[in-house]
Design a protein around this motif. Sequence first.
Motif, mmCIF file in Angstrom:
data_model
loop_
_atom_site.group_PDB
_atom_site.id
_atom_site.type_symbol
_atom_site.label_atom_id
_atom_site.label_comp_id
_atom_site.label_asym_id
_atom_site.label_seq_id
_atom_site.Cartn_x
_atom_site.Cartn_y
_atom_site.Cartn_z
ATOM 1 N N UNK A 31 0.806 -1.219 0.000
ATOM 2 C CA UNK A 31 0.000 0.000 0.000
ATOM 3 C C UNK A 31 0.837 1.266 0.000
ATOM 4 N N UNK A 32 2.125 1.110 0.204
ATOM 5 C CA UNK A 32 2.970 2.277 0.440
ATOM 6 C C UNK A 32 3.583 2.838 -0.836
ATOM 7 N N UNK A 33 3.532 4.146 -0.963
ATOM 8 C CA UNK A 33 4.366 4.852 -1.916
ATOM 9 C C UNK A 33 5.634 5.263 -1.194
ATOM 10 N N UNK A 34 6.766 5.050 -1.820
ATOM 11 C CA UNK A 34 8.050 5.268 -1.162
ATOM 12 C C UNK A 34 8.844 6.344 -1.884
ATOM 13 N N UNK A 35 9.649 7.051 -1.112
ATOM 14 C CA UNK A 35 10.504 8.064 -1.714
ATOM 15 C C UNK A 35 11.853 8.105 -1.035
ATOM 16 N N UNK A 36 12.843 8.529 -1.778
ATOM 17 C CA UNK A 36 14.166 8.843 -1.242
ATOM 18 C C UNK A 36 14.382 10.344 -1.396
ATOM 19 N N UNK A 37 14.824 10.947 -0.324
ATOM 20 C CA UNK A 37 15.183 12.363 -0.310
ATOM 21 C C UNK A 37 16.592 12.493 0.248
ATOM 22 N N UNK A 38 17.199 13.637 0.005
ATOM 23 C CA UNK A 38 18.515 13.874 0.583
ATOM 24 C C UNK A 38 18.640 15.329 1.013
ATOM 25 N N UNK A 39 19.502 15.548 1.977
ATOM 26 C CA UNK A 39 19.730 16.897 2.477
ATOM 27 C C UNK A 39 21.216 17.136 2.602
ATOM 28 N N UNK A 40 21.791 17.889 1.650
ATOM 29 C CA UNK A 40 23.211 18.233 1.758
ATOM 30 C C UNK A 40 23.428 19.213 2.906
ATOM 31 N N UNK A 41 24.645 19.334 3.379
ATOM 32 C CA UNK A 41 24.926 20.262 4.475
ATOM 33 C C UNK A 41 24.527 21.688 4.127
ATOM 34 N N UNK A 42 23.725 22.300 4.969
ATOM 35 C CA UNK A 42 23.336 23.688 4.784
ATOM 36 C C UNK A 42 22.311 23.936 3.689
ATOM 37 N N UNK A 43 21.739 22.866 3.150
ATOM 38 C CA UNK A 43 20.767 23.025 2.064
ATOM 39 C C UNK A 43 19.434 22.386 2.433
ATOM 40 N N UNK A 44 18.426 22.645 1.616
ATOM 41 C CA UNK A 44 17.108 22.092 1.858
ATOM 42 C C UNK A 44 17.031 20.628 1.411
ATOM 43 N N UNK A 45 16.017 19.946 1.936
ATOM 44 C CA UNK A 45 15.802 18.568 1.543
ATOM 45 C C UNK A 45 15.385 18.505 0.073
ATOM 46 N N UNK A 46 15.939 17.539 -0.641
ATOM 47 C CA UNK A 46 15.773 17.440 -2.087
ATOM 48 C C UNK A 46 15.229 16.066 -2.465
#
Length: 124
Positions: A31-46
């Motif tokens: 049932x789940x939709x999955x995502x990968x995000x990343x957050x570089x140092x000093x930046x917003x989550x992408x």
Amino acid sequence: QVQLVESGGGLVQTGGSLTLSCAASGGTFGDLGMGWFRQPPGKEREFVAGIVWNGAASYGDSVRGRFTISKNNAKTTVYLQMNSLNSEDTAVYYCAARRWLPSPNSRPNIYTYWGQGTQVTVSS
């Protein structure tokens, strides 16, 4: 309540590869939709990549062609295969999930559940 646990982060040289895993528990994985995000140092989550129930996937512009998202329903695990890594890929990588996601979504506020993150560092 869905729990997500990421693993597989670490230190890798420029041009190298790494595979991240996200193990899900506490819910119906299909049932789940999955995502990968990343957050570089000093930046917003992408947004990095997302995948939903039927295997449909999408990718962020900066990783398309280098990263591949996949899932194993039997193991209730989502993977992120990362190739041709460079310094700009250095970040904390997070796994996220939401129930009943019809298509991959790049907006972090859509996702209900988040893992604790795993550090990926690419060195030259």
